[in-house]
Design a protein around this motif. Sequence first.
Motif: not given
Length: 124
Positions: A47-53
Amino acid sequence: MTGKNVTRIDLCEAVYQTVGLPRAECLAMVELVLNEITDTLVKGETVKLSSFGSFIVRKKKQRVGRNPKTGTEATISPRRVVVFKPSAILKQQINGKPSGTTAATIAKSGSSVLLRPRSADVRS
């Protein structure tokens, strides 16, 4: 540091304060996002959350461990673990450097943030 943990209710309240939907709907949204993340990780996908990790599932092999008190050896069974890798933007924010991307900026711009699982057959 205050030592306070952020709970689901805290997340719900933050959504409520920002978006202004009824609290029940905010709670449902938070639950939906957390369930989607969990279901994706259970499948072994990233799970990739942009600008988070990124939340990554790693497989650990069987190994021999040692009880630190007694020194007795024990076999540690193979298992999957979740690892979090923060983005460069999150690292900058934690270290007090401005990054330019915040939830408030995204909310004000009207942009939708896409939560998408990342797997071997999906290329981004």
